[in-house]
Structures are given as structure tokens and as C-alpha cells.
Design an enzyme around this catalytic site. Structure first.
Site, mmCIF file in Angstrom:
data_model
loop_
_atom_site.group_PDB
_atom_site.id
_atom_site.type_symbol
_atom_site.label_atom_id
_atom_site.label_comp_id
_atom_site.label_asym_id
_atom_site.label_seq_id
_atom_site.Cartn_x
_atom_site.Cartn_y
_atom_site.Cartn_z
ATOM 1 N N LYS A 67 40.013 32.805 4.596
ATOM 2 C CA LYS A 67 38.555 32.932 4.579
ATOM 3 C C LYS A 67 37.998 33.700 5.775
ATOM 4 C CE LYS A 67 37.427 29.012 1.616
ATOM 5 N NZ LYS A 67 36.526 27.870 1.401
ATOM 6 N N ASN A 88 34.291 33.583 1.055
ATOM 7 C CA ASN A 88 35.106 32.990 -0.002
ATOM 8 C C ASN A 88 35.035 33.809 -1.290
ATOM 9 O OD1 ASN A 88 32.501 32.291 -1.002
ATOM 10 N ND2 ASN A 88 33.356 30.476 -2.014
ATOM 11 N N ASP A 104 30.200 29.164 -0.670
ATOM 12 C CA ASP A 104 30.524 27.771 -0.348
ATOM 13 C C ASP A 104 29.320 26.988 0.154
ATOM 14 O OD1 ASP A 104 33.187 27.537 -1.076
ATOM 15 O OD2 ASP A 104 33.955 28.146 0.879
ATOM 16 N N TYR A 214 39.736 18.740 -3.885
ATOM 17 C CA TYR A 214 39.631 18.432 -5.313
ATOM 18 C C TYR A 214 40.983 18.240 -5.983
ATOM 19 C CZ TYR A 214 40.543 23.460 -5.759
ATOM 20 O OH TYR A 214 41.098 24.711 -5.671
ATOM 21 N N GLY A 235 35.194 16.834 -4.690
ATOM 22 C CA GLY A 235 35.360 18.262 -4.487
ATOM 23 C C GLY A 235 35.058 19.115 -5.695
#
Length: 269
Positions: A67, A88, A104, A214, A235
Site C-alpha cells: 500500500k 489501495n 479504505d 475478514y 472486516g
């Protein structure tokens, strides 16, 4: 070959982004696809060089650990480097150039938009690319003191200064403050990563626990929060929120968010 976008990272096999984007493409009847592509840090420059030569490539989502490094390979007209400091999403602009941005922050904020965090204490775990987007969003919400717990407290202290936040930078072993919101912005607790060993006892009963991880959906952090009867955000909510913004940049159409319940069932299936 049909138009495509993808998500890059190291590791990347766990990503649920293809399920999300391909669900939306199917619902909209669009002849395009979205996939994963494993890119190691030393291969990042070669990846972008190769994709720029492919007219069917619509862009990519960027995840751990790229990132920050991906900023060096794209244009940054929105000064993401000077604000969030990490991207991202990479997409093609109208002139055919490649732009880096960050969805994000908005994806993080959407599930808690109804939560009044004005002057409320917040705790964030981690100080990487996801934490940067989350801290950027928090800086716009008028939060109170922000405590960052991280392996390297000096790095965390630098982020507090970067985003103009008052608070404390502490090691991961430090106890949580009585925060209104706790966010895990690290990979701790993710499948294949070390566990997140933290005690939620100091939190008040009206606290919200938010885990950006997640995979798995029910992380040990969220399980502990549920045992205490605390409100939680998993997430998937952040993942789908940031993906919706990226989808429109890649494919030029808004995703069918009225099908979110069906999408979530598919992601959990």
C-alpha cells in the site's frame, strides 16, 4: 481478452475481493472479470510495467504489503502521499494515465457513520497502510484522544503527528484505554498470521469493536467482544464499502448495493 481488474498482495489467496467484484459484474451483466494476482515486493515494479502495456487492464486493488510502495509507480494528483500516505486502488484516468487513490478511508467510515465519535477516545491497533487510512478518517471526525498500539511505538507516534491527532503511542502489550471505539487495523488475528492477544475488559459497555480482518470473519477479537455483549463491525463491511468505490473506478458503473445481503451470504458461504 475481456477487460479485467485484480487485487495484488503477498499473500493474496485469502482475498475475497474477486467474489465481491465478480458478483457485481454478474448482476450488471458486464463482460469483464476480476481476479487475484500474487505479487512479491521485489516484483512490484515489474508488475506495473507489464500491466501498463495491457489495454484490457482496468486497474487493481492493492493490499498488504504494497500500500505504501505502490505510490512510487503511479501518478498521485490527489496527493494521497501527502494525506493518507498509502493507496489501495490504481485505476486508468480519462487520458489513459494510471492514478493511485485510497478507498479504505471511506470504506472504513461507512459502517460507523451513525456513531458519534466527537471528542470520544479511540484505540487503533497497527500502524501500517490500513491504519493510515483509518487514522485519516478519524482525524476528520473530531475524535478525542487516540491510542495506537503497535510493535514499534515510534512509528505509531509519527502517525499521530502526521494526522494531527492527540493521544498515545504504546507497545502491543499495553492495556487498552476505556475507548469508545477499538479498531484492529493490523493483520494480527488473520488466518496464517499471529494472534491478537488483547484484553477488552477496560472497555465501557457502549464501546464498539471493529476488526478490519475478514479472514476469518469471526476473529478472536470479535468473539471476545460478543462474549462481553459489545457492538461489533467485521472486516467484510469495510471490504465491501471500499470495493464499491473501486468498482466504479475500474468499470465505470455503480455496483448494485441493493444486493448486499445476497453478497454477504455468498461471502460467508
Amino acid at each position: 481478452m475481456k477487460p479485467y481488474a485484480e487485487v495484488i498482495g503477498d499473500p493474496i489467496a485469502h482475498s475475497k475481493s474477486p467474489v465481491i467484484h465478480n458478483f457485481w459484474l454478474d448482476q450488471l451483466g458486464m463482460d469483464a472479470e476480476y481476479r487475484t494476482f500474487h505479487v512479491k515486493p521485489e516484483a512490484l515494479a515489474d508488475y506495473f510495467a507489464a500491466r501498463r502495456a495491457d489495454p484490457n487492464w482496468r486497474g487493481c486493488n492493492v493490499t498488504v504489503p504494497h500500500k505504501l510502495a505502490a505510490l512510487d509507480h503511479v501518478a498521485d494528483p490527489g496527493d494521497v502521499r501527502g494525506s493518507i500516505g498509502a493507496i489501495n486502488t490504481v485505476f486508468r484516468d480519462e487520458d489513459g494515465g494510471w492514478i493511485g487513490t485510497n478507498t479504505d478511508a471511506a470504506g472504513f467510515h461507512a459502517p460507523i457513520a451513525g456513531l458519534d465519535l466527537t471528542r470520544q477516545p479511540v484505540a487503533v491497533i497497527g500502524a501500517g497502510g490500513a491504519a493510515r487510512a483509518i487514522l485519516f478518517a478519524l482525524s476528520k471526525l473530531g475524535v478525542g484522544r487516540v491510542t495506537i498500539l503497535n510493535r514499534n511505538p515510534l512509528k505509531a507516534a509519527a502517525l499521530l503527528a502526521t494526522f494531527g491527532l492527540k493521544g498515545d503511542a504504546l507497545p502491543l502489550s499495553a492495556p487498552l484505554p476505556p475507548a469508545k471505539l477499538v479498531v484492529n487495523a493490523s493483520t494480527l488475528g488473520m488466518t496464517g498470521q499471529p494472534p491478537l492477544d488483547i484484553d477488552l475488559t477496560p472497555l465501557p459497555q457502549d464501546a464498539v469493536v471493529y476488526d478490519a480482518v475478514y479472514a476469518p470473519i469471526e476473529t478472536p477479537l470479535l468473539a471476545q467482544a460478543h462474549d462481553r455483549g459489545l457492538d461489533t463491525v467485521d472486516g467484510l463491511e469495510m471490504l465491501v464499502g471500499q470495493a464499491a468505490l473501486a468498482f466504479e473506478l475500474f468499470f465505470g458503473a455503480a455496483p448494485p448495493r441493493d444486493r448486499d445481503d445476497e453478497l454477504r451470504a455468498r461471502l460467508l458461504g
